[in-house]
Write a protein that holds these residues in place. Structure first.
Motif, PDB file in Angstrom:
ATOM      1  N   UNK A 234     -66.658 -25.964  -4.685  1.00  0.00           N
ATOM      2  CA  UNK A 234     -65.688 -26.265  -3.633  1.00  0.00           C
ATOM      3  C   UNK A 234     -64.561 -27.095  -4.227  1.00  0.00           C
ATOM      4  N   UNK A 235     -63.344 -26.588  -4.126  1.00  0.00           N
ATOM      5  CA  UNK A 235     -62.187 -27.282  -4.685  1.00  0.00           C
ATOM      6  C   UNK A 235     -61.639 -28.308  -3.689  1.00  0.00           C
ATOM      7  N   UNK A 236     -61.035 -29.383  -4.196  1.00  0.00           N
ATOM      8  CA  UNK A 236     -60.359 -30.333  -3.304  1.00  0.00           C
ATOM      9  C   UNK A 236     -59.260 -29.630  -2.507  1.00  0.00           C
ATOM     10  N   UNK A 237     -59.124 -29.999  -1.270  1.00  0.00           N
ATOM     11  CA  UNK A 237     -58.122 -29.399  -0.402  1.00  0.00           C
ATOM     12  C   UNK A 237     -57.102 -30.453   0.049  1.00  0.00           C
ATOM     13  N   UNK A 238     -55.894 -30.011   0.294  1.00  0.00           N
ATOM     14  CA  UNK A 238     -54.879 -30.883   0.881  1.00  0.00           C
ATOM     15  C   UNK A 238     -54.422 -32.031   0.008  1.00  0.00           C
ATOM     16  N   UNK A 239     -54.464 -31.874  -1.308  1.00  0.00           N
ATOM     17  CA  UNK A 239     -54.082 -32.993  -2.183  1.00  0.00           C
ATOM     18  C   UNK A 239     -52.579 -33.270  -2.121  1.00  0.00           C
ATOM     19  N   UNK A 240     -51.800 -32.288  -1.645  1.00  0.00           N
ATOM     20  CA  UNK A 240     -50.348 -32.480  -1.521  1.00  0.00           C
ATOM     21  C   UNK A 240     -49.912 -32.714  -0.077  1.00  0.00           C
ATOM     22  N   UNK A 241     -50.871 -32.789   0.822  1.00  0.00           N
ATOM     23  CA  UNK A 241     -50.550 -32.831   2.261  1.00  0.00           C
ATOM     24  C   UNK A 241     -49.731 -34.050   2.659  1.00  0.00           C
ATOM     25  N   UNK A 242     -49.977 -35.183   2.002  1.00  0.00           N
ATOM     26  CA  UNK A 242     -49.304 -36.419   2.400  1.00  0.00           C
ATOM     27  C   UNK A 242     -48.124 -36.775   1.506  1.00  0.00           C
ATOM     28  N   UNK A 243     -47.716 -35.857   0.642  1.00  0.00           N
ATOM     29  CA  UNK A 243     -46.597 -36.145  -0.253  1.00  0.00           C
ATOM     30  C   UNK A 243     -45.274 -35.988   0.486  1.00  0.00           C
TER      31      UNK A 243
ATOM     32  N   UNK B 218     -40.960 -35.509   0.431  1.00  0.00           N
ATOM     33  CA  UNK B 218     -40.110 -34.527  -0.245  1.00  0.00           C
ATOM     34  C   UNK B 218     -39.725 -34.984  -1.647  1.00  0.00           C
ATOM     35  N   UNK B 219     -39.507 -36.273  -1.814  1.00  0.00           N
ATOM     36  CA  UNK B 219     -39.150 -36.785  -3.131  1.00  0.00           C
ATOM     37  C   UNK B 219     -40.281 -36.551  -4.131  1.00  0.00           C
ATOM     38  N   UNK B 220     -41.515 -36.806  -3.723  1.00  0.00           N
ATOM     39  CA  UNK B 220     -42.665 -36.599  -4.604  1.00  0.00           C
ATOM     40  C   UNK B 220     -42.837 -35.120  -4.948  1.00  0.00           C
ATOM     41  N   UNK B 221     -42.677 -34.276  -3.946  1.00  0.00           N
ATOM     42  CA  UNK B 221     -42.763 -32.835  -4.202  1.00  0.00           C
ATOM     43  C   UNK B 221     -41.692 -32.392  -5.188  1.00  0.00           C
ATOM     44  N   UNK B 222     -40.516 -32.966  -5.073  1.00  0.00           N
ATOM     45  CA  UNK B 222     -39.435 -32.604  -5.987  1.00  0.00           C
ATOM     46  C   UNK B 222     -39.702 -33.065  -7.416  1.00  0.00           C
ATOM     47  N   UNK B 223     -40.410 -34.166  -7.564  1.00  0.00           N
ATOM     48  CA  UNK B 223     -40.799 -34.608  -8.913  1.00  0.00           C
ATOM     49  C   UNK B 223     -41.687 -33.549  -9.565  1.00  0.00           C
ATOM     50  N   UNK B 224     -42.673 -33.055  -8.829  1.00  0.00           N
ATOM     51  CA  UNK B 224     -43.555 -32.014  -9.365  1.00  0.00           C
ATOM     52  C   UNK B 224     -42.781 -30.739  -9.663  1.00  0.00           C
ATOM     53  N   UNK B 225     -41.867 -30.396  -8.783  1.00  0.00           N
ATOM     54  CA  UNK B 225     -41.058 -29.188  -8.976  1.00  0.00           C
ATOM     55  C   UNK B 225     -40.210 -29.319 -10.235  1.00  0.00           C
TER      56      UNK B 225
ATOM     57  N   UNK C 279     -39.400 -21.976  -3.198  1.00  0.00           N
ATOM     58  CA  UNK C 279     -40.625 -21.212  -3.482  1.00  0.00           C
ATOM     59  C   UNK C 279     -41.730 -22.159  -3.967  1.00  0.00           C
ATOM     60  N   UNK C 280     -41.386 -23.032  -4.893  1.00  0.00           N
ATOM     61  CA  UNK C 280     -42.378 -23.955  -5.446  1.00  0.00           C
ATOM     62  C   UNK C 280     -42.797 -24.997  -4.413  1.00  0.00           C
ATOM     63  N   UNK C 281     -41.859 -25.408  -3.583  1.00  0.00           N
ATOM     64  CA  UNK C 281     -42.187 -26.354  -2.498  1.00  0.00           C
ATOM     65  C   UNK C 281     -43.253 -25.732  -1.586  1.00  0.00           C
ATOM     66  N   UNK C 282     -43.092 -24.479  -1.248  1.00  0.00           N
ATOM     67  CA  UNK C 282     -44.053 -23.782  -0.383  1.00  0.00           C
ATOM     68  C   UNK C 282     -45.423 -23.707  -1.052  1.00  0.00           C
ATOM     69  N   UNK C 283     -45.445 -23.385  -2.344  1.00  0.00           N
ATOM     70  CA  UNK C 283     -46.715 -23.267  -3.066  1.00  0.00           C
ATOM     71  C   UNK C 283     -47.428 -24.610  -3.137  1.00  0.00           C
ATOM     72  N   UNK C 284     -46.703 -25.673  -3.477  1.00  0.00           N
ATOM     73  CA  UNK C 284     -47.340 -26.980  -3.568  1.00  0.00           C
ATOM     74  C   UNK C 284     -47.895 -27.437  -2.218  1.00  0.00           C
ATOM     75  N   UNK C 285     -47.215 -27.091  -1.145  1.00  0.00           N
ATOM     76  CA  UNK C 285     -47.687 -27.503   0.187  1.00  0.00           C
ATOM     77  C   UNK C 285     -48.973 -26.797   0.596  1.00  0.00           C
TER      78      UNK C 285
END
Length: 353
Positions: A301-310, A312-319, A345-351
């Motif tokens: 079982x893989x961890x779920x929702x690890x990006x759920x609380x990030x 937009x700035x944090x998501x952009x760092x990963x992007x 596209x990457x924002x959608x995938x990370x979410x």
């Protein structure tokens, strides 16, 4: 390519014999970087013979290696010894082997390790270095890169001087790997194969190794009646072949996105690849279906929702981290990848993760 390889159960016992001709004198020690999971494990450490100023350094592996960590190890060696070491030996998983490769490079190249993150920036050959994997899947034992998290990015030191001079492949050393770690690291190998075999960089050399590693992964993770010893032997060979495949081609979407998770959240490489790959049906439909079968068969079982609380700035760092890995995207999508891979596209995938 790695110029010398020893394979076989119990081959770790040949370490002294292999190192002896490479010793340069009393003041040129061998430095052994050993995964700290083996601290107090005399079954392994008692077989490391220390002479003169040789030293064992136990490496914590809860986090991926950082450029600052490499610089500190190099400084420790330079301050403690009047001569360069006779060799650097890495005993552990991908983290420890990457550290051994990076230290051996930075002992002969001036500056900080962050300055060498990229392709072919290393100018001087590394000192003699040996890799001894104690878990199979990363391909770090054969690759020309050492993955490091720097102040600005997570990226390898990729060079012709990075590969080990000697590798010892002893499947017995993997006998105590926990099941979940066995799966995550084994899936790193599986993803290597999928990304290489479906990439635009594919050639006859990488294909031959990739196909063999892919076949071995199917046997190990979907087959029945495979003994524990056979599984250990085959996964060690799959890791080697998978690493050889990407050495002559490249990885792809899963690794690019996984580096973003690793940089921002500290997600370790193997499980990061699994979390990402689970959502990549659009890019690797057959591979993802097979991955889900492997996951179900071994009750992972893989961890779920690890990006759920990030935010937009944090998501952009990963992007930003993911998009900086241009060769990976070109291998996965082609030369016009920027027309298809957008920030949205990457924002959608990370979410999804």
């Amino acid at each position: 390519m790695v110029s010398r390889v020893v394979f076989g159960r119990g081959s770790f016992n040949q370490l002294d014999e292999i190192l002896a001709p490479m010793r340069k004198g009393r003041n040129a020690p061998f430095i052994f970087y050993v995964d700290d999971v083996f601290k107090g494990n005399h079954w392994l450490t008692s077989r490391i013979t220390l002479s003169y100023k040789d030293k064992i350094v136990y490496v914590p592996t809860k986090e991926e290696p950082k450029t600052s960590q490499i610089d500190q190890y190099v400084e420790d060696i330079i301050l403690a010894h009047s001569e360069l070491p006779s060799g650097i030996i890495g005993i552990g998983g991908g983290i420890v082997m990457d550290i051994a490769k990076a230290v051996s490079l930075m002992l002969t190249n001036k500056g900080e390790s962050k300055d060498y993150q990229g392709w072919d920036l290393i100018k001087n050959p590394a000192i003699y270095h040996v890799g001894i994997p104690t878990i199979s899947g990363t391909g770090a034992e054969v690759s020309r890169t050492t993955i490091l998290t720097g102040p600005e990015r997570k990226l390898g030191i990729n060079s012709d001087y990075t590969p080990f001079d000697q590798v010892i492949l002893d499947p017995e050393l993997t006998k105590d790997v926990p099941k979940d770690q066995w799966f995550y690291t084994g899936m790193d190998c599986f993803v290597h194969c999928v990304e290489s075999l479906n990439g635009t960089y594919l050639n006859a050399f990488s294909q031959s190794y990739g196909e063999k590693a892919f076949e071995l992964c199917q046997d190990i993770f979907l087959g029945d009646n495979l003994s524990e010893k056979d599984s250990q032997d085959k996964l060690m060979m799959a890791s080697w072949h998978g690493g050889m495949s990407i050495a002559y081609s490249q990885v792809g979407v899963a690794h690019a996105l996984s580096y973003g998770l690793g940089y921002l959240l500290g997600v370790k490489h193997g499980i990061g690849n699994c979390i990402v790959f689970d959502h990549l049906e659009e890019f690797y439909p057959e591979g993802v279906v097979m991955f889900k079968k492997m996951k179900a068969k071994h009750n992972i079982e893989l961890p779920q929702g690890i990006c759920a609380d990030l935010d937009e700035q944090q998501l952009n760092v990963m992007i930003d981290v993911a998009l900086s890995l241009e060769p990976l995207w070109e291998n996965a999508i082609g030369k016009n990848w920027k027309n298809k891979i957008t920030r949205e596209k990457l924002m959608t995938l990370y979410k999804l993760m």
